[in-house]
Design an enzyme around this catalytic site. Structure first.
Site, PDB file in Angstrom:
ATOM      1  CG  HIS A   1      -2.099   0.921   1.044  1.00  0.00           C
ATOM      2  ND1 HIS A   1      -2.039   2.253   1.335  1.00  0.00           N
ATOM      3  CD2 HIS A   1      -3.330   0.669   0.556  1.00  0.00           C
ATOM      4  CE1 HIS A   1      -3.215   2.797   1.041  1.00  0.00           C
ATOM      5  NE2 HIS A   1      -4.014   1.865   0.567  1.00  0.00           N
TER       6      HIS A   1
ATOM      7  CG  ASP B   1      -8.418  -4.201  -3.464  1.00  0.00           C
ATOM      8  OD1 ASP B   1      -9.638  -4.045  -3.540  1.00  0.00           O
ATOM      9  OD2 ASP B   1      -7.591  -3.292  -3.712  1.00  0.00           O
TER      10      ASP B   1
HETATM   11  N1  COA Z   1       3.912  -7.553  -4.625  1.00  0.00           N
HETATM   12  C1  COA Z   1       5.260  -7.615  -4.701  1.00  0.00           C
HETATM   13  N2  COA Z   1       6.041  -6.555  -4.455  1.00  0.00           N
HETATM   14  C2  COA Z   1       5.445  -5.412  -4.117  1.00  0.00           C
HETATM   15  C3  COA Z   1       4.054  -5.290  -4.004  1.00  0.00           C
HETATM   16  C4  COA Z   1       3.281  -6.415  -4.272  1.00  0.00           C
HETATM   17  N3  COA Z   1       1.974  -6.380  -4.197  1.00  0.00           N
HETATM   18  N4  COA Z   1       3.745  -4.045  -3.632  1.00  0.00           N
HETATM   19  C5  COA Z   1       4.899  -3.383  -3.519  1.00  0.00           C
HETATM   20  N5  COA Z   1       5.933  -4.218  -3.817  1.00  0.00           N
HETATM   21  C6  COA Z   1       7.337  -3.867  -3.814  1.00  0.00           C
HETATM   22  C7  COA Z   1       7.708  -3.263  -5.154  1.00  0.00           C
HETATM   23  O1  COA Z   1       8.128  -4.219  -6.080  1.00  0.00           O
HETATM   24  C8  COA Z   1       8.798  -2.330  -4.765  1.00  0.00           C
HETATM   25  O2  COA Z   1       9.960  -3.053  -4.549  1.00  0.00           O
HETATM   26  P1  COA Z   1      11.379  -2.519  -5.035  1.00  0.00           P
HETATM   27  O3  COA Z   1      11.591  -1.256  -4.237  1.00  0.00           O
HETATM   28  O4  COA Z   1      12.292  -3.633  -4.716  1.00  0.00           O
HETATM   29  O5  COA Z   1      11.223  -2.248  -6.499  1.00  0.00           O
HETATM   30  C9  COA Z   1       8.344  -1.800  -3.409  1.00  0.00           C
HETATM   31  O6  COA Z   1       7.538  -2.842  -2.860  1.00  0.00           O
HETATM   32  C10 COA Z   1       7.534  -0.517  -3.494  1.00  0.00           C
HETATM   33  O7  COA Z   1       6.444  -0.740  -4.392  1.00  0.00           O
HETATM   34  P2  COA Z   1       5.780   0.364  -5.307  1.00  0.00           P
HETATM   35  O8  COA Z   1       4.976  -0.270  -6.379  1.00  0.00           O
HETATM   36  O9  COA Z   1       6.803   1.373  -5.721  1.00  0.00           O
HETATM   37  O10 COA Z   1       4.835   1.044  -4.238  1.00  0.00           O
HETATM   38  P3  COA Z   1       3.702   2.050  -4.571  1.00  0.00           P
HETATM   39  O11 COA Z   1       3.474   2.821  -3.328  1.00  0.00           O
HETATM   40  O12 COA Z   1       3.970   2.804  -5.819  1.00  0.00           O
HETATM   41  O13 COA Z   1       2.470   1.108  -4.913  1.00  0.00           O
HETATM   42  C11 COA Z   1       0.679  -0.322  -4.748  1.00  0.00           C
HETATM   43  C12 COA Z   1       1.491   0.754  -4.040  1.00  0.00           C
HETATM   44  C13 COA Z   1      -0.590  -0.582  -3.965  1.00  0.00           C
HETATM   45  C14 COA Z   1       0.283   0.162  -6.169  1.00  0.00           C
HETATM   46  C15 COA Z   1       1.537  -1.588  -4.861  1.00  0.00           C
HETATM   47  O14 COA Z   1       1.810  -2.079  -3.563  1.00  0.00           O
HETATM   48  C16 COA Z   1       0.871  -2.651  -5.709  1.00  0.00           C
HETATM   49  O15 COA Z   1       0.976  -2.621  -6.936  1.00  0.00           O
HETATM   50  N6  COA Z   1       0.148  -3.618  -5.057  1.00  0.00           N
HETATM   51  C17 COA Z   1      -0.577  -4.616  -5.790  1.00  0.00           C
HETATM   52  C18 COA Z   1      -1.862  -4.051  -6.345  1.00  0.00           C
HETATM   53  C19 COA Z   1      -2.893  -3.840  -5.260  1.00  0.00           C
HETATM   54  O16 COA Z   1      -3.107  -4.684  -4.406  1.00  0.00           O
HETATM   55  N7  COA Z   1      -3.554  -2.693  -5.338  1.00  0.00           N
HETATM   56  C20 COA Z   1      -4.606  -2.337  -4.395  1.00  0.00           C
HETATM   57  C21 COA Z   1      -4.169  -1.208  -3.520  1.00  0.00           C
HETATM   58  S1  COA Z   1      -5.326  -0.907  -2.236  1.00  0.00           S
END
Ligand code: COA
Length: 388
Positions: free
Chosen positions: A273, A324
């Site tokens: 998140h 979710d």
């Molecule tokens: N699975 C695996 N790795 C994850 C992850 C996940 N669901 N969520 C974050 N990470 C990792 C990323 O790969 C990244 O690692 P790195 O620094 O080694 O590259 C790090 O954690 C930061 O992730 P990032 O995508 O930059 O964080 P964000 O704040 O931009 O994104 C979300 C937040 C929610 C978009 C992201 O966690 C995600 O895509 N989750 C899955 C989709 C989801 O469940 N969305 C509903 C949100 S309520």
């Protein structure tokens, strides 16, 4: 980040920091909801989500986020009555539904349906605060009817009329499945709607506020919000979680499946998140509901799989489940088809979107941020004949 040079002429300078994805950037002031990502806390208008999940109803939560206070008994009854009275779709949208059910995906139907419903809204193009309050209630009341009508048509069945005796959550399940839910299922779903109602400046709410800030109408703002919610990084994650649970299927396949996904650098849907650095407080309730509904159904398969995935993802990546993750199995136990899960999220979040739109309009300024130009400058224009 942009700052105005102190003193001197009105020259604005750019301080070199741009937060990718606008992380940590404060985009608006709001009294609708608040999060403490470190403590894993969420409040609607100052009320702890744990208390609301325990004691409130979706109808009361709607009142709370729109008025920023709890209603009196009379106020709550009035709102509940209007929400019941406004459930039916206008004729034009009803006539559109068979086509939408044939040619569009559920979230596209919702996006199109909300946009189309602006045409025959009884308040027309009146954008006064009072008209917007009525439009907001109408939208909240009609989302379940739109989703259920669409689903019935695409399943080759006639839509079910809303039941005025049932509250919002129970009526939604009734129109969708054709069966009146028992008290436990209705309450579980009511809690789901409470938990999804608002969540500060998430992508869809931000989209709604940006559109509202241009003084476009509330239907346009909600249409934009639905479009933003559709994506798998936002509301679409619950569907992706359910598909993952189905794909894994058996407990002994969890470890290898998660390892494979992570090995391919894929995100595990339903985890991580932007704001929470600990457990999402909504996940706490959804985990419990998933367990209870599974036990009640005598089929804890989806809960067991989810629990195992949570453990493996925590061990391997240190990530917590978000709203979710357990919502997927809860919705499955409630008989909600996988591809409608994001629509169900929207049916709750429309209460938050409309509250934010009204809050934006009450003290509006066009939302128009800056960008950091990173392309070349001072390019010389070359006539097309002379370009290589
Ligand atoms: N699975 C695996 N790795 C994850 C992850 C996940 N669901 N969520 C974050 N990470 C990792 C990323 O790969 C990244 O690692 P790195 O620094 O080694 O590259 C790090 O954690 C930061 O992730 P990032 O995508 O930059 O964080 P964000 O704040 O931009 O994104 C979300 C937040 C929610 C978009 C992201 O966690 C995600 O895509 N989750 C899955 C989709 C989801 O469940 N969305 C509903 C949100 S309520």
């Amino acid at each position: 980040m942009i700052a105005r040079a102190s003193g001197g002429p009105a020259v604005w300078y750019r301080d070199a920091v741009t937060e990718k994805g606008l992380a940590d950037v404060v985009a608006a002031e709001t009294a609708v909801s608040d999060i403490d990502g470190k403590l894993g806390k969420l409040w609607y208008a100052g009320y702890d989500i744990h208390d609301l999940a325990q004691y409130s109803t979706f109808e009361e939560t709607c009142f709370l986020i729109h008025h920023r206070r709890l209603p009196t008994r009379d106020e709550l009854d009035d709102l509940a009555e209007v929400l019941v009275a406004e459930r039916e779709l206008d004729r034009w949208l009803s006539d559109l539904m068979p086509t939408l059910s044939e040619v569009t995906s559920p979230m596209s139907m919702l996006r199109t349906g909300v946009s189309a419903s602006s045409a025959y809204d009884p308040d027309g193009w009146d954008q006064s605060a009072e008209a917007n309050r009525r439009k907001a209630i109408r939208l909240i009341a009609r989302f379940p009817t739109m989703i259920a009508t669409y689903h019935r048509y695409r399943s080759g069945e006639e839509p079910i009329e809303p039941n005025p005796k049932l509250p919002h959550a129970a009526n939604f399940l009734y129109m969708l499945t054709g069966e009146e839910p028992d008290e436990e299922a209705a309450r579980a779903f009511d809690i789901c709607l409470i938990l999804h109602a608002d969540h500060t400046m998430n992508a869809s709410t931000f989209a709604a506020r940006v559109v509202a800030s241009t003084l476009a109408d509330i239907h346009s703002a909600v249409t934009a919000a639905i479009a933003a919610l559709k994506g798998p990084l936002h509301g679409g994650a619950n569907e992706a979680v359910m598909k993952m649970l189905e794909e894994i299927g058996e407990l002994d396949r969890v470890e290898a499946h998660i390892a494979d996904r992570l090995g391919r650098k894929e995100k595990i849907m339903g985890f991580g998140h932007r704001v929470y650095k600990t457990e999402d407080p909504r996940a706490t309730h959804l985990r419990r509901l998933s367990r209870e509904l599974g036990q009640r159904a005598g089929d804890t398969r989806w809960y067991d799989l989810s629990e195992r995935i949570e453990k493996v993802v925590m061990e391997r990546k240190g990530l917590y489940p978000n709203v979710d993750f357990y919502a997927a199995s809860v919705y499955r136990y409630l008989g909600i088809p996988t591809d409608l899960m994001t629509c169900v999220f929207a049916a709750s979040r429309v209460s938050g979107w409309t509250a934010h739109v009204r809050e934006q309009l009450a003290d509006n300024r066009l939302i128009r941020p800056e960008s950091d130009y990173i392309g070349p400058r001072n390019q010389e224009y070359v006539p097309i004949e002379e370009r290589s």
